[in-house]
Write an enzyme that holds these catalytic residues in place. Structure first.
Site, PDB file in Angstrom:
ATOM      1  N   HIS A 110       3.915  10.208  -2.049  1.00 51.67           N
ATOM      2  CA  HIS A 110       4.554  10.190  -0.545  1.00 51.67           C
ATOM      3  C   HIS A 110       4.131   8.954   0.163  1.00 51.67           C
ATOM      4  O   HIS A 110       3.944   7.925  -0.388  1.00 51.67           O
ATOM      5  CB  HIS A 110       3.697  11.198   0.167  1.00 51.67           C
ATOM      6  CG  HIS A 110       2.390  11.019   0.354  1.00 51.67           C
ATOM      7  ND1 HIS A 110       1.818  10.276   1.377  1.00 51.67           N
ATOM      8  CD2 HIS A 110       1.229  11.627  -0.122  1.00 51.67           C
ATOM      9  CE1 HIS A 110       0.487  10.218   1.286  1.00 51.67           C
ATOM     10  NE2 HIS A 110       0.289  11.066   0.374  1.00 51.67           N
ATOM     11  N   CYS A 154      -3.280  12.000  -4.013  1.00 56.39           N
ATOM     12  CA  CYS A 154      -1.992  11.954  -4.150  1.00 56.39           C
ATOM     13  C   CYS A 154      -1.814  10.579  -4.169  1.00 56.39           C
ATOM     14  O   CYS A 154      -2.727   9.422  -3.820  1.00 56.39           O
ATOM     15  CB  CYS A 154      -1.275  12.423  -2.593  1.00 56.39           C
ATOM     16  SG  CYS A 154      -1.655  14.279  -2.515  1.00 56.39           S
TER      17      CYS A 154
END
Length: 202
Positions: A162, A178
């Site tokens: 992301h 992440c």
């Protein structure tokens, strides 16, 4: 082996959120950034001058040995490679999971979202009860401009690739597991990567 950003799920609620592509344990330091310069950068289309040159997108000779179209993430060097069909790869700088939150393994891009919503999982809310239960997509959202949701064997890993509104965390191990990218770069990758793309995290 995968080690999600917050281990475990509250079965029905989290499965529903995951299927909708709304669940993510990823954020800044377990939360959104609020500094004005971070928000301003979220809307820009260039690199901040303080970002080291080696973490800016460039084309390199493919060092991965993987098939074209594969995303390979080198967590030790803080690079993401998108393998090209001509023996080359596009290399992007990334931020990775801090100690205790890192992960390795293989997955596939199951879902893609522009300016995604962010829903902290219960484990993160236990650590940070001040966080919102949900944050709509936008420049203050810690998932940034784009998110690609990684699944393995039909299940959401809770890991994402992301964007970030904290650009100076690129090249560092600071996330909850992440893979974060400069918004400028994650938008570029998003357009190049189809659903189903294979992702290898080393």
């Amino acid at each position: 082996m995968f080690s999600p950003c917050g281990s475990g799920r509250v079965a029905v609620v989290l499965a529903t959120l995951a299927a909708a592509g709304l669940l993510s344990g990823c954020g800044g330091a377990d939360g959104p950034a609020s500094r004005p310069e971070a928000i301003a950068f979220a809307m820009s289309a260039t690199y901040p001058s303080a970002l080291p040159v080696q973490y800016r997108k460039t084309e390199v000779i493919d060092p991965t040995g993987e098939t074209p179209g594969t995303i390979v993430i080198d967590t030790s060097q803080r690079y993401l490679y998108l393998v090209q069909p001509d023996g080359k790869a596009l290399r992007y700088g990334v931020g990775v999971g801090k100690e205790g939150f890192g992960w390795t393994g293989e997955a596939n891009v199951q879902n893609k979202q522009e300016w995604p919503d962010w829903v902290p999982p219960p484990e993160m809310l236990e650590r940070r009860p001040d966080l919102p239960l949900r944050m709509s997509g936008g420049p203050e959202n810690p998932l940034g401009a784009r998110a690609m949701y990684l699944w393995k064997d039909g299940k959401d890993t809770l890991f994402r690739i992301h964007g970030t509104n904290e650009p100076l965390t690129i090249g560092k191990a600071m996330s909850s597991g992440c893979i974060r990218m400069i918004n400028f770069d994650v938008e570029d990758l998003y357009e190049r990567v189809p659903l189903g793309a294979r992702v290898v995290v080393r």
